[in-house]
Design an enzyme around this catalytic site. Structure first.
Site, PDB file in Angstrom:
ATOM      1  N   THR A 145      12.868  15.011  11.533  1.00 25.30           N
ATOM      2  CA  THR A 145      12.885  14.987  12.999  1.00 25.30           C
ATOM      3  C   THR A 145      11.695  14.235  13.581  1.00 25.30           C
ATOM      4  O   THR A 145      10.574  14.354  13.093  1.00 25.30           O
ATOM      5  CB  THR A 145      12.811  16.435  13.521  1.00 25.30           C
ATOM      6  N   GLU A 427      18.573  22.926  12.433  1.00 22.17           N
ATOM      7  CA  GLU A 427      19.667  22.702  11.462  1.00 22.17           C
ATOM      8  C   GLU A 427      20.990  22.437  12.174  1.00 22.17           C
ATOM      9  O   GLU A 427      22.045  22.914  11.755  1.00 22.17           O
ATOM     10  CB  GLU A 427      19.805  23.902  10.510  1.00 22.17           C
TER      11      GLU A 427
END
Lengths: 667, 661
Positions: A145, A427
Site C-alpha cells: 500500500t 485486505e
C-alpha cells in the site's frame, strides 16, 4: 480453570440453570476433545510462563507498548523453538495467547514476509534469504500500500527500473503519494522489506512485481542510504505495531533481489512472463477466510464480557419494591445481546467452513486445478465484508450494553473494537469486496439466464428456480413458509437473494438501455449490487448454521443450538422485513408473528445465556476484562485496576502547582 | 489549494456564506463567532502539542494549563454571555473535553440553583474565583440511572450538628464524575439522607475533598482517577470513597429541602425543580450530535473529493472516490442528517428557552412533553450519530484509522453521549411511557395537543394496520408534506402496536410491570418512530423559513433525501402498515439515486457551510485546502516513535535474539 470459592452468587446460579453440558459444546467449537485439550495445554504454557508477564498496556505509553510487544515476540520465538511447536495452527494458538488478540510488530514478518519467500523465491534466493529470516537476522515486512493508493494495484506508483549496466534495479518513490504507507513492522522493526513496484525494463512497464529491499543496516539498524523510513504515527488501535512509511530515493538492489520464481528479468534486461496469473489469488482468499474466523472470535469475546456482566449487574426496578433485577432480565438487554450471541455461533461455524473449504481447495490448486477458486474467491470476499461489518457494529452494541463501565478500558471492549475495526477496510475494503462478490453473482445470473447450469452456492440462480421468484404482490404467492422451520427459512433467505440479484442485474440492464457505458451502468447500480451481495452472504450464513445442526449429536446441545439458529434467522428477517415483504416472500401477519416468536426465543435462551458464553472457553487472562471475569467479581477488581492508573502515581498532580494554584492570585 | 477541491467549490449552485448565516442564526452571529474564534486561534497562549503525541498525564496537564488560561482570558475580554463562553471553550478544546468541564456545567449551576442565600454568599465567591474547584458526584460504581438505588449515606448527628458521610460498600464508591480524580477540591455529593432514624432519599451536600492549600486528600477521603478510558483522556474521571467524613449541617444544599439543627426534616415544595436541568442537558446533546456529525461529514466529504482510487472506466485516470455511487450513498444521507440534527438542535434549545421562562413563573404545563421529547431525541440523535461517525471514518479507507484523520478522536469523545445523562434505551422507554400514556388518554376521549396530537382518536382510527389493498395510496414520494404525514402514521401505528402488546400481556394476567418489560422491544420501536417523525417534520418546517431560492432548493433536496432514505432503511414498517406499496418502495430506491447525483456538485459546498476552522477540525484529511498527503507525511514524521532512528527495543531484544537461535 478459575477458582470458584469466591464466585459471585448470581453468576454461579446462572451456571446451575444451564440445560446442557458446557464442556461438550466447547469440544464442538474446537473440533473435538483432543483439540480442546491441546489448546488448553498450549494456553497454560503461555499463561503460566513468567517470561510473558506484562504490564497492562492501557497503563503504558505507545513507545512502552511497542517495547513490551517486541520483548514478548522475541521470547515467543525462542520458546516456540524450545518446545518444538511447528504446526501452524498451534503456533497461531500460542501467539494468540502471548499477545492476547493484539497485533504485534513481527506479524508481517511471520505472516507475510516468510510466506512470500516460500512462494515466490527461487532456490538460490531461498538459500540467501530464508534461513537468515527464519533466524530473525533478517526481519522483514511486506510493503504494498502507498499513501495515495490502496485497493487498486495498477494505481501503485513505486518504480523499479532495471539498469543492465550494473545489473541492478533502481527503486524510487516518485511522488509524495507513492510513499509506502501502513505496512506493519515497517517503521522501526524491519531491516528488509518485500517492496511491490512497477517494473520497468528495456523501456517498458511490466506491472507490479516484488523485490527484496534492505532498508536498515543489519548491524546498527540505522536506515540505509536513500531510505527514508519511520512510524506513521498513532492510530485508533494497533498501538503495539509500528505501521510505517518508506520513501525510496534511487535505491539500488542487485537483479537477484527481484523475486523470480515466476516472472524473471534476464541479465540483459529481457522480461520473462510468469506462467499463470492465478497464483497470487490463493493468498488473498486464505487471508479473507481467516478474517471470517477473526470476526467470530472478536464477537465471542464481546458477548462473553457483556453477558457475564449483565448477569451480575443490578439496575433499576421492574417491580416496585422488589430488589434491583439483573440487567439480563430486561427484554431490551436480551434483544441487544442474544441475537449477537447467535451471530457469534453462526460466524464461528462459517469460519470453520471457510477454513475447511480453503484447505480442501488448496490441495486442488497445488495440483493445478483452479476450478473451485473463483467461487471461493467471491464467497470469501463477500463473507469477509459481511462478517466484519456485522461484528464491528456488534462489538459496540456489546460495549454500550455495559453502560458507562463499557467505556472504561478496564472492560477490554474499547481495545477489542479498535483492534478489530480495521478488518473492515484492510485486505480489501468492504464495499469493494461486496462489489467483487456481486460481479460473480451477476455473471452467474447471466450465465443461468443464458441456459447454463450453475453449481455450488449460486445454484439457486438457475433459471428454473428464479423464474418463480420475480417480485410480485403478496396475494399472488401462496404462503407456505413455516417460521419455526429452519429449512423453510433457509429457502426464504435463498429466494430473497435470488430476487435481489435479479433486481441488480435488471438495474444494469436498464442503465445500458439508456446508452450508458457498461462501466457507468455498473457504477449506477452499485447500491443494488451491494444489497444483492449482502443478501447472498446472509443466505449462506443462515444455511451453514442450519447445516451445522445436522452434525450435532448431543440432544441438549442440539436443542439450544437450534434455538440460536432460529433466533439468528428470524432476527435477520425483522431487521430486513422490507425485503421479504416487498418480494412477497412473507406476509404481514407472518412478520407480526415473527416479532412475537423472537420474544419467546429470548425468554427461552435466558437460562442458558451465561453457559453459552462459557462454552467459548476464553481464559480470563485472554479476555483481560474486569467486566467479563469468569468469577463475576467485577467491582472489587474494577477498584483495584483503577488504583493502578498512572494518574494515581502521585496524590497531587503537578498541574495543580503549575496552573491551578497560581490562577487564584490572578483572579 | 488542491485543484480538485477548488473545482468542487466552483461547481456549487448556492452561496456558502449565506447558508452559514442560517446555521449560525444570522450574519451578526456568524461575525461574532468568528471574532471569538480568531481570538483563541491566534492566541499563542493556547498553542498546543497534538494530544495524539502525548501521554495521558501530559494530555491532562496540557488541558489544565489551557483551562486556567481560558478563565483568565474570559475575564480579561469580559466575555460573560453563556453562549459566547460556550463558543470560546469549544474553540480551544477542539475535539476534546476538559478536566474543569464539570465545574462549569454542573458544580456552579448546582450552587446557583440549590443554595439558600447564606450558602450562596459563602460558596459562590470562592467557586467563581476558582479557590473552590468542584464537581458533581452522583453515579456510583454499582448504580447509574436508577437514583433510588444509590447507596452513599449522609446521616445527621444533632450532637455536633454535622452530617456523617459514608460509602458503605465497594459498589457505593462514587465513580465517573469528571474532574473528581485529581482536579477538584470540593464535590457536590448526592447521598441518601438519614435523620431521626428515617431515610428521606437523595439530597445534595457540599463535601471538601482536598486541602485548599496543599491539594492533598482530606482525612476519610479516598479519591483518585478511575484509569484510562476509550476517550476523554484529558479528563480525570474519578472515584471517591467516603469514610466517616463529617461536614457541617450548613453544607447540605438547603434552598428547597432542609434539615433543622435538631434533625427535623423539612420537605421541598415541589419535586419538579430538578427536572429542568436534565431537559436542558439532553437538549444540548442533540446539538452536540449535529456538531459531531458536521465535523465527520466535513472530513469524509472533503477527503473523498481529493482522493482518487481505482477506475470506473478502464484506461481513464482514477476518479475522485466521491464519484462512486456507493460512496455517495454512504455519505450524502449523513450530510442530510447533519443538517436535520442541526435544525432539531436549534428547535430544542429555542423551545427550552421559551419553556424555562414559564417554569421560572411556576408554569410546568409544557415540561412533561419537552421532557419526553428531549429524552427520545437525545437517544435517537446520539445513536444515529454514533454509527454515522464510524461510517464516515471507514469511508476514508485505511487513512481514517490514523489518528491524523481526527475521526477516531471524534468518535471516542462522542460515543459516551449514548450512555451518559440517561442511557439511551432507558431514554427511549421514558419517551415511550409518555407516548403510551398519551395514547391511553386519547383512547379515553381526551384531546391531545403538541407533538403527540396525532394520537388523537379521530386520527388513529384511520391508521390501524391493514393490508395494502384496503388503504388508498395517496402518498406523493416527492412531496415532503406527504412524507411527514407517512412518518406520522407510522409512529401512530407503532405506538398503538406497543400499547396493544401491553394490553395483551395484562390479559394474560401479567403484572403491569411485567407487561411493560415484555413489551419493551415494541416500546423502543414506537419511540424511535416518533422521534424519526419529529426530525422529518422539523426539517420540513425549517424549509419554510429559508428565503434564498438557491439555498431553499438544495436544502429541500437534502430534506427529501433524509426522508426517503429513512423509509428505505425501515421499509418493512411502511409496507407492513400499508402506508406504502411495493412499487412505491421500488420507486423510492430509484429516486434516491437521482437525489445523490443531484447533490454531488454541492457536496463540498454543503460541508464548507458548517464553517469549521481547520484548527478546530485538526484533521489532515479534512483540511480546507485539500492538501492531504503532504500534511500526512509531515504529521507522521512528528510521531514520538520517530524521535530516534533506532528504537531501544532493537538493542534490548531483537539483536540479542540472533545469538540465541
Amino acid at each position: 480453570m478459575n477458582s470458584t470459592f469466591t464466585m459471585n452468587p448470581d453468576i454461579m446460579k446462572e451456571r446451575q440453570n444451564a440445560t446442557f453440558d458446557v464442556e461438550k459444546l466447547t469440544y464442538i467449537l474446537d473440533g473435538g476433545p483432543e483439540k480442546t485439550k491441546r489448546r488448553r495445554e498450549i494456553e497454560s504454557m503461555v499463561l503460566n510462563d513468567p517470561d510473558f508477564q506484562e504490564e497492562d498496556p492501557n497503563f503504558l505509553s505507545r513507545s512502552e507498548r511497542y517495547d513490551q510487544a517486541v520483548r514478548k515476540s522475541a521470547q515467543m520465538i525462542l520458546k516456540l523453538r524450545e518446545y518444538g511447536i511447528a504446526d501452524p495452527e498451534e503456533i497461531y494458538c500460542y501467539k494468540k495467547c502471548v499477545h492476547p488478540d493484539r497485533p504485534e510488530p513481527l506479524d508481517l514478518h511471520l505472516g507475510m514476509f516468510l510466506p512470500t519467500l516460500l512462494n515466490q523465491a527461487t532456490p538460490e534466493q531461498m538459500d540467501r534469504f530464508f534461513m537468515p529470516a527464519w533466524n530473525l537476522e533478517i526481519v522483514g515486512t511486506y510493503a504494498q500500500t502507498e499513501m495515495g493508493h490502496g485497493t487498486h494495484l495498477r494505481g501503485l506508483e513505486t518504480t523499479a527500473t532495471y539498469d543492465p549496466a550494473t545489473q541492478e534495479f533502481v527503486l524510487n518513490s516518485p511522488t509524495i503519494s507513492s510513499i509506502k504507507w501502513w505496512p506493519g513492522g515497517l517503521g522501526k522493526t524491519s531491516n528488509h522489506a518485500v517492496v511491490l513496484a512497477q517494473l520497468y525494463t528495456q523501456g517498458n512497464c511490466h506491472g507490479l512485481h516484488a523485490f527484496i529491499v534492505p532498508i536498515r543496516d543489519m548491524n546498527t539498524h540505522v536506515p540505509l542510504p536513500g531510505i527514508v523510513v519511520g512510524d506513521i504515527g498513532p492510530k485508533f488501535g494497533f498501538s503495539e505495531v509500528d505501521n510505517g512509511f518508506l520513501k525510496l530515493e534511487n535505491v539500488r538492489i542487485p537483479r537477484e533481489n527481484m523475486l523470480m520464481k515466476y516472472a524473471k528479468v534476464e541479465p540483459d534486461g529481457t522480461y520473462v512472463k510468469p506462467p499463470s496469473a492465478k497464483l497470487t489469488y490463493g493468498t488473498m482468499v486464505f487471508i479473507r477466510s481467516m478474517i471470517v474466523g477473526e470476526s467470530a472470535r472478536a464477537l465471542a469475546k464481546s458477548c462473553t464480557i457483556a453477558i457475564r456482566y449483565s448477569s451480575v449487574r443490578h439496575q433499576s426496578e421492574i417491580r416496585p419494591g422488589s430488589p434491583e433485577p439483573q440487567i439480563l432480565d430486561y427484554q431490551t438487554q436480551q434483544y441487544k445481546l442474544f441475537p449477537l450471541l447467535a451471530m457469534a455461533y453462526a460466524f464461528t461455524f462459517v469460519g470453520q467452513y471457510m477454513s475447511q473449504t480453503y484447505q480442501r481447495i488448496s490441495g486442488d490448486i497445488n495440483e493445478g486445478d483452479f476450478s473451485e477458486l473463483p467461487e471461493l474467491h467471491a464467497l470469501s470476499a463477500g463473507l469477509k465484508a459481511f462478517t466484519t461489518w456485522e461484528t464491528n457494529s456488534a462489538i459496540e452494541v456489546c460495549r454500550m450494553s455495559c453502560g458507562g463501565h463499557g467505556y472504561s478500558r478496564s472492560s477490554a471492549l474499547p481495545d477489542i473494537y479498535v483492534n478489530f475495526t480495521p478488518t473492515c477496510t484492510y485486505e480489501g475494503e468492504n464495499t469493494v469486496m461486496m462489489l467483487q462478490t456481486a460481479r460473480y453473482l451477476v455473471k452467474s445470473y447471466q450465465r443461468a439466464m443464458a441456459g447454463q447450469q450453475l453449481s455450488g452456492t449460486v445454484s439457486y440462480l438457475n433459471e428454473a428456480e428464479h423464474q418463480r421468484v420475480q417480485p410480485q404482490p403478496v396475494a399472488a404467492r401462496p404462503t407456505v413458509v413455516d417460521i419455526n422451520d429452519l429449512a423453510s427459512l433457509v429457502e426464504v433467505y435463498k429466494l430473497r437473494a435470488a430476487i435481489l440479484v435479479a433486481l441488480a442485474a435488471k438495474s444494469i440492464q436498464q442503465e445500458l438501455q439508456r446508452r450508458k457505458s457498461p462501466e457507468d451502468a455498473w457504477n449506477n447500480s452499485a447500491i443494488d449490487l451491494v444489497r444483492a451481495s449482502d443478501a447472498h452472504c446472509h443466505y449462506v450464513v443462515v444455511k451453514l448454521f442450519t447445516d451445522k445442526l445436522g452434525e450435532i449429536g448431543d440432544t441438549a446441545i442440539h436443542s439450544v443450538m437450534s434455538t440460536l439458529a432460529l433466533l439468528y434467522a428470524l432476527h435477520g428477517i425483522t431487521k430486513n422485513s422490507g425485503d421479504f415483504l416487498q418480494a412477497g416472500l412473507l406476509n404481514v401477519p407472518q412478520v407480526l408473528q415473527i416479532s412475537i416468536r423472537i420474544k419467546e426465543l429470548l425468554a427461552q435462551l435466558r437460562p442458558n445465556a451465561v453457559a453459552l458464553v462459557d462454552s467459548f472457553d476464553l481464559h480470563d487472562k485472554k479476555l483481560n476484562s474486569v467486566l467479563g471475569r469468569y468469577d463475576g467479581n467485577v467491582y472489587d477488581h474494577m477498584f483495584e485496576w483503577a488504583r493502578r492508573s498512572p494518574l494515581n502515581a502521585t496524590e497531587v498532580h503537578e498541574s495543580f502547582h503549575k496552573y491551578l494554584k497560581p490562577l487564584r492570585s490572578k483572579l
